[in-house]
Scaffold this active site. Structure first.
Site, PDB file in Angstrom:
ATOM      1  N   LEU A 110       0.959  -1.158   0.176  1.00  0.00           N
ATOM      2  CA  LEU A 110      -0.068  -0.154   0.124  1.00  0.00           C
ATOM      3  C   LEU A 110       0.865   1.222   0.033  1.00  0.00           C
ATOM      4  CD1 LEU A 110      -2.864  -0.920   2.387  1.00  0.00           C
ATOM      5  CD2 LEU A 110      -2.782  -0.927  -0.127  1.00  0.00           C
ATOM      6  N   GLY A 111       2.136   1.027  -0.427  1.00  0.00           N
ATOM      7  CA  GLY A 111       2.898   2.359  -0.384  1.00  0.00           C
ATOM      8  C   GLY A 111       2.814   2.742  -1.792  1.00  0.00           C
ATOM      9  N   GLN A 112       3.708   3.908  -2.014  1.00  0.00           N
ATOM     10  CA  GLN A 112       3.758   4.534  -3.406  1.00  0.00           C
ATOM     11  C   GLN A 112       3.907   3.652  -4.554  1.00  0.00           C
ATOM     12  OE1 GLN A 112       7.202   7.041  -4.121  1.00  0.00           O
ATOM     13  NE2 GLN A 112       5.897   8.255  -5.707  1.00  0.00           N
ATOM     14  N   ARG A 138      -1.852  -2.630   6.681  1.00  0.00           N
ATOM     15  CA  ARG A 138      -3.033  -1.645   6.968  1.00  0.00           C
ATOM     16  C   ARG A 138      -4.074  -2.334   5.995  1.00  0.00           C
ATOM     17  NH1 ARG A 138      -0.625   3.548   4.216  1.00  0.00           N
ATOM     18  NH2 ARG A 138       0.686   2.073   2.892  1.00  0.00           N
ATOM     19  N   ILE A 155       5.862  -8.390   7.745  1.00  0.00           N
ATOM     20  CA  ILE A 155       7.239  -9.075   7.517  1.00  0.00           C
ATOM     21  C   ILE A 155       7.896  -9.110   8.757  1.00  0.00           C
ATOM     22  CG2 ILE A 155       7.322  -8.009   5.315  1.00  0.00           C
ATOM     23  CD1 ILE A 155       9.170  -6.006   6.502  1.00  0.00           C
ATOM     24  N   TYR A 187      17.734   4.920   6.549  1.00  0.00           N
ATOM     25  CA  TYR A 187      16.973   4.359   5.127  1.00  0.00           C
ATOM     26  C   TYR A 187      18.166   4.007   4.409  1.00  0.00           C
ATOM     27  CZ  TYR A 187      14.454   4.336   0.879  1.00  0.00           C
ATOM     28  OH  TYR A 187      14.056   4.084  -0.370  1.00  0.00           O
TER      29      TYR A 187
END
EC number: 1.1.1.103
Length: 373
Positions: A64-66, A90, A107, A195
């Site tokens: 559901l990310g970009q 989500r 995960i 990140y």
């Protein structure tokens, strides 16, 4: 009855292992070479894992990310709607839920992930679960858990079940000591965000599993990705998406980076096509397992100038966020993706003018529909 005695001992050992909650007894015993079947390090894993005629069964984590929803739609056209499973922790929108298979997947829960792979006969896994740059800096402990511990679970499951695994990396995998203009595939990296550090870790762990255990691992270092139908996800390059939302919605845009900040970018359609192309590229054409991938490079001022050609009344102001600016200043200005173009024929379709026209057409039509309703 030595055979019966041996079987009882094995059953007892398995029950003890399950009781203590240890999964390490299952997977590392295979990976550390105790199996009677040893895999040579120069084996051609990319082409021998699956027959090209097989219908792939695909799982996308962090769906559901970009990028996940767009990737699912793209792959469903290739492999069929029911063969591509989107997953996340989500709840999906109604549109996403009705567009194809969706399941809950955490995960960080190894057992849950393993059951999904087994029960759905997964052959390809696209691992998109991650906290992005700006969000990760605000919550380092969570970023470390999701981006590193989650990756380890995915690597182990993929290796255990012979999956072809794709893990995206990023321009954020480089740091201030990396060559910035251009940045080649192989150079010093040394990122300074959690990140970026986690993505370098993913690149190296994936390649380690490939050479040591035969995991069919592939990775593309994405430029900043610009997509029309998704909201920014907390990354440093979010401005390149937000400007289009605000230009159509309010006619005003405040950017949190300096106008001369230059970063490599690409439109999502190019990104998704590159991802499938490298996954289907012949093994003999691949000289590495991690490639830079890009399409264009522009500054904020150049992007704003192109948008102003379509919306002359747009007002652009700058309110620099020192945290995001420091991150952007440590990233590549231009990506050298010549190896991808040479090895498997990568070629982008969208330059800056085509990108701006496409984004504004999408948001303009969306705005007109909203006003009509």
């Amino acid at each position: 009855m030595p055979v019966v005695r041996m079987l009882r001992q094995v059953a007892c050992w398995m029950l003890q292992s399950r009781a203590c909650g240890c999964r390490a007894s299952v997977l590392p015993s295979r990976l550390l070479g105790t199996s009677s079947r040893q895999i040579p390090t120069d084996a051609n894993f990319h082409s021998t894992s699956f027959s090209e005629a097989d219908q792939q069964r695909v799982l996308i984590t962090g769906g559901l990310g970009q990028l996940g929803v767009g990737l699912a739609s793209f792959l469903r056209k290739r492999f069929g709607k029911d063969n591509v499973i989107l997953s996340d922790i989500r709840k999906p929108s109604e549109h996403v839920f009705l567009s194809g298979p969706f399941i809950y997947s955490d995960i960080l829960d190894y057992k849950n992930l393993r059951e999904i792979v087994v029960n759905n006969r997964i052959t390809w896994l696209f691992h998109y679960s991650a906290l992005l740059s700006a969000v990760g800096e605000a919550n380092v402990s969570l970023a470390r858990a999701v981006n590193i511990t989650g990756l380890h679970n995915v690597l182990d499951v993929a290796a255990e079940h012979g999956l072809r695994l794709f893990v995206p990396s990023t321009i954020g995998a480089f740091g201030p000591t990396s060559p910035r203009n251009p940045t080649p595939d192989l150079c010093i990296q040394r990122p300074r965000t959690i990140y970026g550090v986690s993505k370098v870790h993913a690149e190296l762990m994936g390649e380690y599993y490939y050479y040591q255990y035969g995991l069919d691992f592939l990775c593309l270092r994405y430029s900043g990705i610009i997509s029309a139908d998704s909201q920014p996800g907390g990354g440093t390059t979010d401005y390149a998406v937000q400007i289009f939302h605000e230009a159509v919605k309010s006619g005003r845009f405040e950017c949190n980076l300096k106008p001369d900040t230059r970063l490599p970018m690409m439109y999502i359609d190019d990104c998704l096509r590159a991802t499938l192309e490298v996954m289907e590229a012949p093994a003999e054409s691949l000289s590495m397992r991690t490639y830079n991938i890009s399409a264009m490079s522009f500054t904020l001022a150049e992007l704003a100038q192109e948008v102003l050609k379509h919306i002359p009344e747009l007002q652009v102001t700058y309110n620099v966020d020192p945290v995001r600016q420091a991150i952007a200043d440590s990233w590549p200005m231009n990506f050298d993706d010549s190896n991808a173009r040479k090895d498997w024929g990568w070629k982008h379709d969208f330059d800056l003018p085509e990108l701006v026209t496409t984004m504004l057409n999408f948001h303009g039509s969306e705005s007109r529909v909203a006003q009509a309703n």
